[in-house]
Design an enzyme around this catalytic site. Structure first.
Site, mmCIF file in Angstrom:
data_model
loop_
_atom_site.group_PDB
_atom_site.id
_atom_site.type_symbol
_atom_site.label_atom_id
_atom_site.label_comp_id
_atom_site.label_asym_id
_atom_site.label_seq_id
_atom_site.Cartn_x
_atom_site.Cartn_y
_atom_site.Cartn_z
ATOM 1 N N ASP A 107 0.852 -1.188 0.000
ATOM 2 C CA ASP A 107 0.000 0.000 0.000
ATOM 3 C C ASP A 107 0.892 1.244 0.000
ATOM 4 O O ASP A 107 1.376 1.644 -1.038
ATOM 5 C CB ASP A 107 -0.926 0.024 1.225
ATOM 6 C CG ASP A 107 -2.075 -0.955 1.123
ATOM 7 O OD1 ASP A 107 -2.835 -0.865 0.153
ATOM 8 O OD2 ASP A 107 -2.217 -1.792 2.027
ATOM 9 N N VAL A 157 -9.114 -4.092 -0.700
ATOM 10 C CA VAL A 157 -9.314 -5.378 -1.354
ATOM 11 C C VAL A 157 -9.147 -6.532 -0.374
ATOM 12 O O VAL A 157 -8.446 -6.413 0.636
ATOM 13 C CB VAL A 157 -8.352 -5.564 -2.548
ATOM 14 C CG1 VAL A 157 -8.651 -4.543 -3.638
ATOM 15 C CG2 VAL A 157 -6.901 -5.477 -2.121
#
Length: 183
Positions: A107, A157
């Site tokens: 991320d 996700v």
């Protein structure tokens, strides 16, 4: 668990189990070429990388060693806190070893950047990164990823090791979690 089993909890399917299997195979062939004369130590980052690590290790046609490390910057939320904690350290001495960090997702890159520096300081001969997923729009630091599966949008996700509150890890693909599940 199939993605259709929790379809109401998902908004978009990003990557199918077939796409993942194909990409793991491609990454394994590259890793085999790069580590042909070495015996790399694969370091899986718990818990998310379990699926990637297992499938990658089974796909590789070279001898490897494996170890696990758990680090966290999330807690129970959906955004990184930026504070890294070691929850489980390695059992293997890294001195002179060729280390391949195996990650599920990148991320911000903050946790992985910290982990890379930490493992390099332990005397590894080399440290490279293999990640199934990366969110380029979420990056806060630039981390070189030698072996990358897919770039994905900056959405929350789940699946293939990725979870929300310890759920959805066993989905056979990667999908965007619907906001109604976590808001």
């Amino acid at each position: 668990m199939e993605l259709d089993d929790v379809r109401d909890d998902l908004t978009d399917v990003l990557i199918s189990k077939e796409q993942i299997a194909g990409k793991i195979g491609e990454l394994a062939r590259r890793i085999e070429r790069d580590y042909d004369d070495q015996r790399p130590l694969l370091v899986g980052v718990l818990k998310g990388a379990v699926m990637v690590m297992a499938d990658l290790a089974r796909e590789l046609r070279i001898h490897i060693d494996m170890d696990w490390m758990a680090v966290s910057s999330y807690g129970a939320g959906t955004k990184s806190s930026g504070v890294v904690r070691i929850l489980k350290d390695l059992d293997t001495d890294l001195t002179g070893r060729h280390v391949l960090i195996v990650e599920d997702i990148i991320d911000s890159g903050l946790t992985l950047s910290w982990l890379l520096q930490n493992l390099e300081r332990r005397g590894a001969a080399s440290v490279r990164i293999c990640a199934l997923l990366r969110k380029p729009d979420a990056a806060k630091v630039d981390v070189h990823v030698e072996y990358l599966g897919f770039d994905i949008p900056n959405e929350f996700v789940v699946g293939y090791g990725l979870d929300y509150a310890e759920r959805y890890r066993n989905l056979k693909g990667v999908a965007v979690l619907a906001p109604h599940v976590y808001e």
